[in-house]
Motif scaffolding. Sequence first.
Motif, PDB file in Angstrom:
ATOM      1  N   ASP A  18       0.720  -1.224  -0.031  1.00 55.62           N
ATOM      2  CA  ASP A  18       0.376  -0.165  -0.151  1.00 55.62           C
ATOM      3  C   ASP A  18       0.749   1.070  -0.363  1.00 55.62           C
ATOM      4  N   GLN A  19       2.174   1.581   0.721  1.00 49.23           N
ATOM      5  CA  GLN A  19       3.031   1.887   1.339  1.00 49.23           C
ATOM      6  C   GLN A  19       3.403   2.862  -0.859  1.00 49.23           C
ATOM      7  N   LEU A  20       3.549   1.609  -1.543  1.00 53.42           N
ATOM      8  CA  LEU A  20       3.741   1.816  -3.189  1.00 53.42           C
ATOM      9  C   LEU A  20       2.929   2.216  -3.659  1.00 53.42           C
ATOM     10  N   MET A  21       2.053   2.245  -3.691  1.00 46.94           N
ATOM     11  CA  MET A  21       0.807   2.375  -4.195  1.00 46.94           C
ATOM     12  C   MET A  21       0.292   3.869  -4.047  1.00 46.94           C
ATOM     13  N   THR A  22       0.377   4.307  -2.690  1.00 46.02           N
ATOM     14  CA  THR A  22       0.406   5.859  -2.002  1.00 46.02           C
ATOM     15  C   THR A  22       1.520   6.543  -2.839  1.00 46.02           C
ATOM     16  N   LEU A  23       2.860   5.570  -2.538  1.00 45.27           N
ATOM     17  CA  LEU A  23       3.975   6.499  -2.693  1.00 45.27           C
ATOM     18  C   LEU A  23       3.346   7.070  -4.538  1.00 45.27           C
ATOM     19  N   GLY A  24       3.343   6.348  -5.625  1.00 43.75           N
ATOM     20  CA  GLY A  24       3.138   6.382  -6.288  1.00 43.75           C
ATOM     21  C   GLY A  24       1.642   7.813  -6.829  1.00 43.75           C
ATOM     22  N   TRP A  25       0.674   7.300  -6.639  1.00 44.15           N
ATOM     23  CA  TRP A  25      -0.438   7.387  -6.898  1.00 44.15           C
ATOM     24  C   TRP A  25      -0.687   8.950  -6.647  1.00 44.15           C
ATOM     25  N   LYS A  26       0.281   9.004  -4.792  1.00 44.53           N
ATOM     26  CA  LYS A  26      -0.402  10.698  -4.195  1.00 44.53           C
ATOM     27  C   LYS A  26       0.840  10.781  -4.018  1.00 44.53           C
ATOM     28  N   ILE A  27       1.708  10.847  -3.678  1.00 46.45           N
ATOM     29  CA  ILE A  27       2.653  11.696  -4.349  1.00 46.45           C
ATOM     30  C   ILE A  27       2.879  11.594  -5.273  1.00 46.45           C
ATOM     31  N   LEU A  28       3.807  10.970  -5.949  1.00 50.36           N
ATOM     32  CA  LEU A  28       4.742  11.225  -8.041  1.00 50.36           C
ATOM     33  C   LEU A  28       3.960  12.117  -8.999  1.00 50.36           C
ATOM     34  N   LEU A  29       2.113  11.400  -8.800  1.00 49.05           N
ATOM     35  CA  LEU A  29       1.872  12.057  -9.395  1.00 49.05           C
ATOM     36  C   LEU A  29       1.454  13.428  -9.378  1.00 49.05           C
ATOM     37  N   PRO A  30       1.220  13.741  -8.325  1.00 48.70           N
ATOM     38  CA  PRO A  30       0.385  15.091  -8.328  1.00 48.70           C
ATOM     39  C   PRO A  30       1.977  16.487  -8.684  1.00 48.70           C
ATOM     40  N   LEU A  31       2.857  15.195  -7.534  1.00 49.96           N
ATOM     41  CA  LEU A  31       4.118  16.149  -7.699  1.00 49.96           C
ATOM     42  C   LEU A  31       4.570  16.250  -9.269  1.00 49.96           C
ATOM     43  N   ALA A  32       4.646  15.653  -9.877  1.00 44.73           N
ATOM     44  CA  ALA A  32       4.946  15.893 -11.715  1.00 44.73           C
ATOM     45  C   ALA A  32       4.122  16.684 -12.171  1.00 44.73           C
ATOM     46  N   THR A  33       2.575  15.789 -11.750  1.00 44.81           N
ATOM     47  CA  THR A  33       1.564  17.165 -12.484  1.00 44.81           C
ATOM     48  C   THR A  33       2.173  18.620 -12.212  1.00 44.81           C
ATOM     49  N   LEU A  34       2.452  18.483 -10.597  1.00 42.50           N
ATOM     50  CA  LEU A  34       2.898  19.982 -10.803  1.00 42.50           C
ATOM     51  C   LEU A  34       3.787  20.585 -11.516  1.00 42.50           C
ATOM     52  N   ASN A  35       4.660  19.559 -11.465  1.00 48.65           N
ATOM     53  CA  ASN A  35       6.215  19.911 -12.145  1.00 48.65           C
ATOM     54  C   ASN A  35       5.968  20.684 -13.674  1.00 48.65           C
ATOM     55  N   VAL A  36       5.263  19.381 -14.230  1.00 47.06           N
ATOM     56  CA  VAL A  36       4.902  20.348 -15.590  1.00 47.06           C
ATOM     57  C   VAL A  36       3.898  21.581 -15.771  1.00 47.06           C
ATOM     58  N   LEU A  37       3.744  21.356 -14.758  1.00 44.77           N
ATOM     59  CA  LEU A  37       2.291  22.728 -15.071  1.00 44.77           C
ATOM     60  C   LEU A  37       3.432  24.163 -15.235  1.00 44.77           C
ATOM     61  N   VAL A  38       3.819  24.146 -13.484  1.00 38.94           N
ATOM     62  CA  VAL A  38       5.058  24.830 -13.132  1.00 38.94           C
ATOM     63  C   VAL A  38       5.933  25.319 -14.590  1.00 38.94           C
ATOM     64  N   THR A  39       6.824  23.996 -15.436  1.00 36.00           N
ATOM     65  CA  THR A  39       7.125  24.332 -15.976  1.00 36.00           C
ATOM     66  C   THR A  39       6.683  25.153 -17.396  1.00 36.00           C
ATOM     67  N   ALA A  40       5.499  24.598 -18.486  1.00 32.86           N
ATOM     68  CA  ALA A  40       4.698  24.892 -19.221  1.00 32.86           C
ATOM     69  C   ALA A  40       4.587  26.411 -18.895  1.00 32.86           C
ATOM     70  N   ILE A  41       4.529  27.179 -17.442  1.00 31.11           N
ATOM     71  CA  ILE A  41       3.769  28.359 -17.585  1.00 31.11           C
ATOM     72  C   ILE A  41       5.918  29.379 -17.777  1.00 31.11           C
ATOM     73  N   LEU A  42       6.855  28.914 -16.874  1.00 31.79           N
ATOM     74  CA  LEU A  42       7.433  29.770 -16.470  1.00 31.79           C
ATOM     75  C   LEU A  42       8.423  29.360 -18.409  1.00 31.79           C
ATOM     76  N   VAL A  43       8.248  28.239 -19.554  1.00 32.58           N
ATOM     77  CA  VAL A  43       8.540  27.930 -20.353  1.00 32.58           C
ATOM     78  C   VAL A  43       8.042  29.108 -21.615  1.00 32.58           C
ATOM     79  N   VAL A  44       6.604  29.511 -21.303  1.00 30.61           N
ATOM     80  CA  VAL A  44       5.866  30.094 -21.327  1.00 30.61           C
ATOM     81  C   VAL A  44       6.291  31.843 -21.504  1.00 30.61           C
ATOM     82  N   LEU A  45       6.449  32.346 -20.101  1.00 31.59           N
ATOM     83  CA  LEU A  45       6.285  33.248 -19.342  1.00 31.59           C
ATOM     84  C   LEU A  45       8.510  33.915 -20.396  1.00 31.59           C
ATOM     85  N   LEU A  46       8.744  32.950 -20.100  1.00 33.90           N
ATOM     86  CA  LEU A  46      10.254  33.620 -20.070  1.00 33.90           C
ATOM     87  C   LEU A  46      10.728  33.647 -21.464  1.00 33.90           C
TER      88      LEU A  46
END
Lengths: 219, 350
Positions: free
Chosen positions: B322-350
Amino acid sequence: MIFEQILFFVAAAGAIGGAVGVVVLRNPFFSVLALVGHLLALAVLFLLLRAEFVAAAQVVVYAGAVMVLYVFVVAYIGGIEEPIGPSAGPLRVLGPLFAGVLLVEIAIATIGSGLRAVSSTGPAVADDFGSPEAIGALLLQKFLIAFEAASFLLLIAAVAAVVLAQRRRGLEEAGGETPLQIGRRPPTGPQAEDPAAAGSGGPAGRAIDERTPTVAQGS
Amino acid sequence: MTAAALASAAGAAPLPLVPLALSETGPVWVQLVKAVVIFVFILQIVPMVLWAERRLLGRFQARLGPNRVGPAGLMQPLADVLKLVSKEASTPATAVPWMMAIAPVISITTAVLTLAIIPFGAPGAYGGEFALAGIDVSIGLLYFFAFGSISFYGLMLGGWASGSKYSFLGSMRAAAQLVSYEVAIGLSLLGVAMTAGSLSLVEIVQAQDNIWFIVPQFVGFLIFMVAGFAESSRPPFDLPEADAELVSGYNTEFGGMRFGSFFMAEYIEVLVISGVAVAIFLGGWHGPGPEWLGPWWVLLKMLALVFLFIWVRATLPRLRYDQLMTLGWKILLPLATLNVLVTAILVVLL
């Protein structure tokens, strides 16, 4: 040219063989594997059509993600011992009928248009045809509305799946198993919530108790 | 690769017939040399990594590790391989024998094929115009994912075809684990692809001329490494072969070189993930010194990451499921999505 032709015929045979295998094979697990083979052969055909991005997406999305779930489910539910039974009723008549109609239709389309191009070298393609940049430009500029509509449709489907799964949770409140408990024996010995009840958990629980005397009962 | 040569010899279309074989990768003989060198070289590194891992694990656990065969135990991998080759490849009565035979082949073939996209040197570093990579394709990262997802079938078919419950449970865990972490690993690389504006690994390395992507994409690097550990089923994510619960998971029933192939595929995969991480986050062939040092820099950085793999294995306990699944879906996935979002905004702005 020879290499391309050999690759084409190998991939085409693979695609047809895989598709036939999905229908003909009686064991669902092998059917799913045939479908995987079919999808991989299609990816090779896309590659020959210079659509490398589509080929990669085909492998990553279909052979990679979707089919993994298929294999996962079929391996759990359909074992070797339970082949699909013979189809019964109107399906036995209607199935081949529709397949035949489809075959005739595709044959007409192929003979009518596709075969004319066999002896030619095919249309000229741009250098970046099929590259990620070209596909991205098409999806986000020319076909933006269709693309967004499709993604909206997928979003609706995903939300609907969540809602449907949510509704089934009513079973759990009525005393059903939680996903974590499925397939597990009730806890016995010192781990049981009620040590006095340990060992009366059912045939599976008792089988364990016979071999390992529990500490809780002794103390 | 031969298609382009055949086409030009026949005087037909000048375009390469299979788009994967771009003309920038050089003439046919260069491609053959590159393929052989990369293949042989990496395959020779695998036993050394194996030896280093066992020796280092010994150090980490305050013991000696293998030190009897040859000087400092260097011949140990050779002895292991000889032992594996001489062992019987048995099949259980409940197994599907032909599928058990092809499962290790799938595993090792996909692992070796992924090796091809790791760029080892700048275009023209050793003369000529071609990049020092097996192939340089415009879909680079997708190629990595494509073969990564096919490699799963090696584990899955191996476990299923064994006809053993331990093997089956192991391959089921592998399936769930790969599906969960593939999303995160894909999203973690999206930030880099957006920053570099390309999916080709050679172009991504070239875009790191000034600054390695580990600096602007540090979150992406962390996600990639964690998900990479999970994708290669290495400890602490080795649930598919958790030996305390599943004997040896999906490869329980495999003996001899069939087991050896699974084993080798795992180590090649570790090298591939290290190589891709080096190319994407650690500047690839960039480093001080003349350009021809590039491949050695890549190798050095790769081996540093392999050391990290071994270090983590010796340090962290295995995750619970269950720790494996929690880490994958609840921590890494949102973090990665946020990373993509922030990068996309920065790439467009800079």
